[in-house]
Design an enzyme around this catalytic site. Structure first.
Site, PDB file in Angstrom:
ATOM      1  N   PRO A 292      15.421   5.632  -8.575  1.00  0.00           N
ATOM      2  CA  PRO A 292      16.706   4.917  -8.586  1.00  0.00           C
ATOM      3  C   PRO A 292      16.550   3.564  -7.907  1.00  0.00           C
ATOM      4  O   PRO A 292      15.822   3.448  -6.915  1.00  0.00           O
ATOM      5  CB  PRO A 292      17.635   5.836  -7.772  1.00  0.00           C
ATOM      6  CG  PRO A 292      16.738   6.751  -7.013  1.00  0.00           C
ATOM      7  CD  PRO A 292      15.457   6.866  -7.787  1.00  0.00           C
TER       8      PRO A 292
ATOM      9  N   ASN B 167       2.712   1.996  -0.196  1.00  0.00           N
ATOM     10  CA  ASN B 167       2.345   0.576  -0.261  1.00  0.00           C
ATOM     11  C   ASN B 167       2.153   0.028   1.146  1.00  0.00           C
ATOM     12  O   ASN B 167       2.278   0.759   2.139  1.00  0.00           O
ATOM     13  CB  ASN B 167       3.389  -0.218  -1.050  1.00  0.00           C
ATOM     14  CG  ASN B 167       4.754  -0.129  -0.402  1.00  0.00           C
ATOM     15  OD1 ASN B 167       4.950  -0.610   0.708  1.00  0.00           O
ATOM     16  ND2 ASN B 167       5.698   0.507  -1.083  1.00  0.00           N
TER      17      ASN B 167
END
Ligand code: C5P
Length: 404
Positions: free
Chosen positions: A310, A213
């Protein structure tokens, strides 16, 4: 605002070849907004001229304690009373030995002795041959000078003018400037251990492709720097970013969210503050191809399956230490709209005492940002500013909220 705006620095030079770096240091201080008064020892004038230092500082240089330009003939008093800090760079082994004994037989040592100790910090940037540096006499002097209230900076490592290699070089001008800026910051997190995550993660698809990103890591690195300036021992766990490590900060480079998770979990037990600024990928590709995925004759797109990563912050925030307040957790939310609503909801969902909202697309990669601080009782806006300035304010807000 520049980091040394309105600061008056007395820059002392003592005899050593590192005097050649003092010219650059003087310019760097002025570039950060400081006014600089140069004071040189006789030995320093053997290495660099007062003319050079006067031209760069735009002020007449002082060398002698008998300088008749001062109406009261007390240059040592006048110069030390005007200073916000005295920075001696380079500080020779001999000069440090002299300071240690409170000797005052030239203007610079006289001025250091005459300074109001609680108001004018004395910062020394040692520079000498490696054998001189590791000599027990010098090391003893460094310890004693520190106990006497001076801030003795590190030395650099590498090639020395004498042809030897080792510890003892003077730090580079930019490093000294960063340490001086840090010296002026309030020590709000003294003795604390701070763990910061920063940057994006990279989730591999095959050996040459991946998903990432637009996070640059700048906000996280600014927080790491600000926490270190505030006196904390700081570790930054960084995804793939192109940023230099702030001085004094420990850096651990990771790539994927799982790597970041492992790096955080093994270090968070010692931390008293955890700031999660990283833009962690929510999903990873379930089966990373061992070889580059090839186009098919039919032109079918590959069938990628995803697995949830996670939630690092969520997991840390649930731990006993976070729940008891021993570990203070701060989350970030990068949104594109309705910032307050989403930030408040995210704070509750993550179970953290403080959540910082920002508009992601407006800040990714930029040197500026604006923050919205959301806690259980209040919403506070910190208007648009440089990321380091915002980070210092955030550090002050964290310090204020910590219970233990
Ligand atoms: O869940 P979301 O990504 O919106 O939450 C953002 C906050 O949670 C940030 O502080 C981010 O660093 C952290 N986070 C995390 N692990 C994830 C996802 C987000 O620590 N897997």
């Amino acid at each position: 605002m520049l980091d040394l705006q309105n600061k008056h620095i007395v820059l002392g030079l003592t005899g050593g070849i590192a005097c050649y770096k003092a010219a650059e240091l003087c310019r760097a201080l002025i570039k950060q907004g400081a006014s600089v008064q140069v004071v040189m020892t006789e030995s320093a004038t053997q290495f660099i001229t007062a003319v050079t230092m006067q031209a760069l500082s735009n002020r007449a240089v002082y060398v002698s304690q008998w300088d008749a330009r001062e109406p009261n003939n007390m240059a040592h008093i006048n110069l030390s009373r005007e200073a916000d800090a005295i920075l001696v760079a380079p500080a020779s082994a001999d000069f440090m030995a002299k300071l240690l004994h409170g000797r005052a037989d030239d203007l610079l040592s006289l001025m250091c002795l005459a300074r109001p100790v609680s108001e004018v910090p004395l910062i020394l940037a040692p520079a000498m041959n490696r054998e001189m540096w590791i000599n027990p006499a010098t090391q003893r002097n460094v310890v004693q000078l520190t106990q006497d209230g001076a801030l003795v900076l590190d030395v650099g490592q590498g090639d020395q003018a004498c042809g030897e290699t080792g510890d003892g070089r003077m730090l580079e001008p930019e490093e000294i400037v960063q340490d001086l800026i840090a010296a002026f910051q309030p020590k709000l997190l003294a003795g604390r251990k701070v763990l910061v995550t920063a940057g994006p993660t990279y989730e591999a698809i095959d050996p040459v492709r991946g998903i990432t990103n637009l996070s640059s890591g700048k906000m996280g690195f600014a927080i790491a720097r600000a926490a270190h300036e505030a006196g904390a021992e700081v570790t930054v766990i960084a995804g793939p970013v192109h940023l230099s490590t702030p001085r004094g900060v420990i850096r651990v480079d990771v790539r994927s969210a799982q790597d970041m998770h492992g790096a955080v979990m093994s270090r968070v037990k010692e931390a008293s503050v955890f700031v999660a600024t990283a833009a962690v990928a929510d999903w990873r590709v379930s089966h990373v191809a061992e070889q580059k995925i090839k186009k098919t004759a039919k032109g079918d797109a590959p069938d990628l399956q995803f697995t949830e990563n996670p939630d690092i912050l969520g997991e840390v925030a649930k731990s006993g230490r976070a729940q008891s307040g021993e570990l203070f957790c701060v989350g970030f939310a990068a949104e594109s709209h309705d910032l307050q609503k989403y930030a408040q909801a995210k704070r509750e969902k993550k179970g953290v005492p403080l959540l910082v909202g920002n508009i992601g697309p407006a800040t990714f990669g930029s040197d500026e940002n604006a923050l919205l601080l959301v806690d259980a009782k209040s919403v506070q806006e910190i208007p648009k500013a440089n990321k380091l300035e915002l980070a210092r304010k955030l550090v002050a807000e964290i310090a204020q909220r910590m219970k233990h």
